[in-house]
Scaffold this motif. Structure first.
Motif, short mmCIF file in Angstrom:
data_model
loop_
_atom_site.label_atom_id
_atom_site.label_comp_id
_atom_site.label_asym_id
_atom_site.label_seq_id
_atom_site.Cartn_x
_atom_site.Cartn_y
_atom_site.Cartn_z
N LYS A 3 0.86 -1.18 0.00
CA LYS A 3 0.00 0.00 0.00
C LYS A 3 0.89 1.23 0.00
O LYS A 3 1.73 1.41 0.89
CB LYS A 3 -0.89 0.02 1.25
N THR A 23 -3.17 4.87 -2.67
CA THR A 23 -4.31 5.63 -2.13
C THR A 23 -4.22 7.09 -2.58
O THR A 23 -3.15 7.70 -2.54
CB THR A 23 -4.35 5.54 -0.59
N GLY A 42 -6.54 9.76 -1.66
CA GLY A 42 -7.46 10.64 -0.93
C GLY A 42 -8.86 10.57 -1.51
O GLY A 42 -9.37 9.48 -1.79
N SER A 76 -13.75 6.47 -4.49
CA SER A 76 -14.19 6.39 -3.10
C SER A 76 -15.63 6.90 -3.03
O SER A 76 -16.24 7.20 -4.06
CB SER A 76 -13.27 7.24 -2.23
N ASN A 118 -11.98 1.56 0.50
CA ASN A 118 -12.12 3.00 0.26
C ASN A 118 -13.18 3.59 1.20
O ASN A 118 -13.01 4.68 1.75
CB ASN A 118 -12.58 3.26 -1.17
#
Ligand code: ATP
Length: 314
Positions: A191, A224, A226, A243, A290
């Motif tokens: 990640k 990721t 945001g 997300s 998410n």
């Protein structure tokens, strides 16, 4: 359900109450439990999984506070080590220019000793190596190397989050990159934040960055992004998984909620083969993770804001 061993630091974040003043002027601080692997263990336990925290805290009131928080969230703390050295502390404030002012007082976390007994119970479970402090040295760094090796020999699923902190690696980025490489090579899942993917690959385009990092070795990459969601890269395919829309108030811990939720889903699958797993299934799992990250941003504090199973499913 597999166990998820989260190895690394638990620490106290002292966050300056008044934003806009640098640390030299800050007067009041709020004490918060922190440390990425400790947060991830909480995320897993809050979702009903078996989160086990393996780290070292001081045998002092701050260490007691951290263990009380973890226990309250249902984390297994039986493998935590206690030290005569003080619990690791971080002091943080947002200065007037918007920059983070940061003082880090590294204590007991670095003293985590490799545990031979733990090695016996690793087989078939999940190992999450996600400490922001692990590569800074101490016996923790040595233990990281040994657990990585154990993960390989004990047929474990290995997950790695480099948790790069600029404040800790200011002029030593090259050292950081070099130290991360064996973990990226051997882990099944990595990640990264966008900045980490760029830094570790030397590529500004995150798709190209994933290609470089897959070549190092890891099979599944999540980057990721945001509010934009997560780039999933696996089995020669890449897709940004959006997300959900939320009103964020504090983004602390969103990344830990994300990886915790993903690992919890993996722990619930009987067989999970990182090389051949169906991409559509991975997409679904990332979409759920998410959601866990997004929910975490809607509340203040990292651990308190992590969603429970019911909140995630609501
Ligand atoms: P950390 O700073 O905790 O290490 P990170 O940078 O890895 O975290 P983020 O990208 O901030 O993590 O967040 C993780 C995930 O949470 C994102 O991939 C996204 O799915 C979700 N998320 C974070 N912020 C938002 C937001 N504002 N709106 C919707 N979802 C969000």
């Amino acid at each position: 359900m597999k166990k998820v061993f989260c190895i690394g630091e638990a620490l106290i974040d002292f966050v300056a109450e008044k934003q806009g003043s640098d640390l030299s002027k800050a007067v009041q601080f709020t004490k918060k439990a922190g440390g990425a692997p400790a947060n991830v263990a909480c995320a897993i336990s809050k979702l009903g999984g078996k989160g086990i925290f393996v780290g070292c805290v001081g045998n002092d009131p701050f260490g007691k506070f951290l263990l009380d928080v973890l226990k309250h969230e249902g984390v297994d703390i039986s493998l935590v080590q206690l030290s005569r050295t003080f619990t690791t502390l971080a002091f943080v404030s947002l200065a007037e220019d918007g920059e983070r002012d940061f003082v880090f007082s590294r204590g007991a976390d670095k003293e985590l000793e490799y545990d031979h007994d733990l090695r016996k119970t690793l087989k078939g479970n999940i190992l999450h190596l996600g400490a922001a402090t692990a590569l800074l040295g101490g016996s923790l760094e040595k233990a990281y190397g040994k657990y990585l090796f154990d993960g390989l020999t004990k047929e474990m699923f290995i997950s790695f989050d480099p948790n790069y902190r600029e404040d800790l690696w200011k002029d030593e980025q090259e050292v950081f990159i070099k130290k991360c490489m064996p973990f990226i090579e051997k882990s099944h899942l990595c990640k990264f934040s966008k900045e980490e993917a760029q830094l570790l690959s030397g590529k500004s385009d995150i798709h190209e960055a994933c290609d470089v990092l897959h070549e190092v070795g890891t099979q599944i990459i999540t980057v990721t992004l945001g509010s934009e969601g997560t780039l999933l890269s696996a089995q020669g395919m890449k897709k940004i998984i959006p997300s959900i829309e939320v009103r964020p108030v504090d983004t602390t811990g969103a990344g830990d909620a994300f990886i915790g939720c993903l690992l919890n889903q993996i722990s619930n699958l009987g067989n999970f083969d990182p090389v051949s797993e169906d991409f559509a299934l991975l997409e679904k799992m990332v979409a759920k993770a998410n959601k866990a990250g997004a929910i975490t941003t809607t509340n203040f504090g990292a651990i308190v804001a992590l969603p429970t199973k019911d909140q995630l499913e609501a």
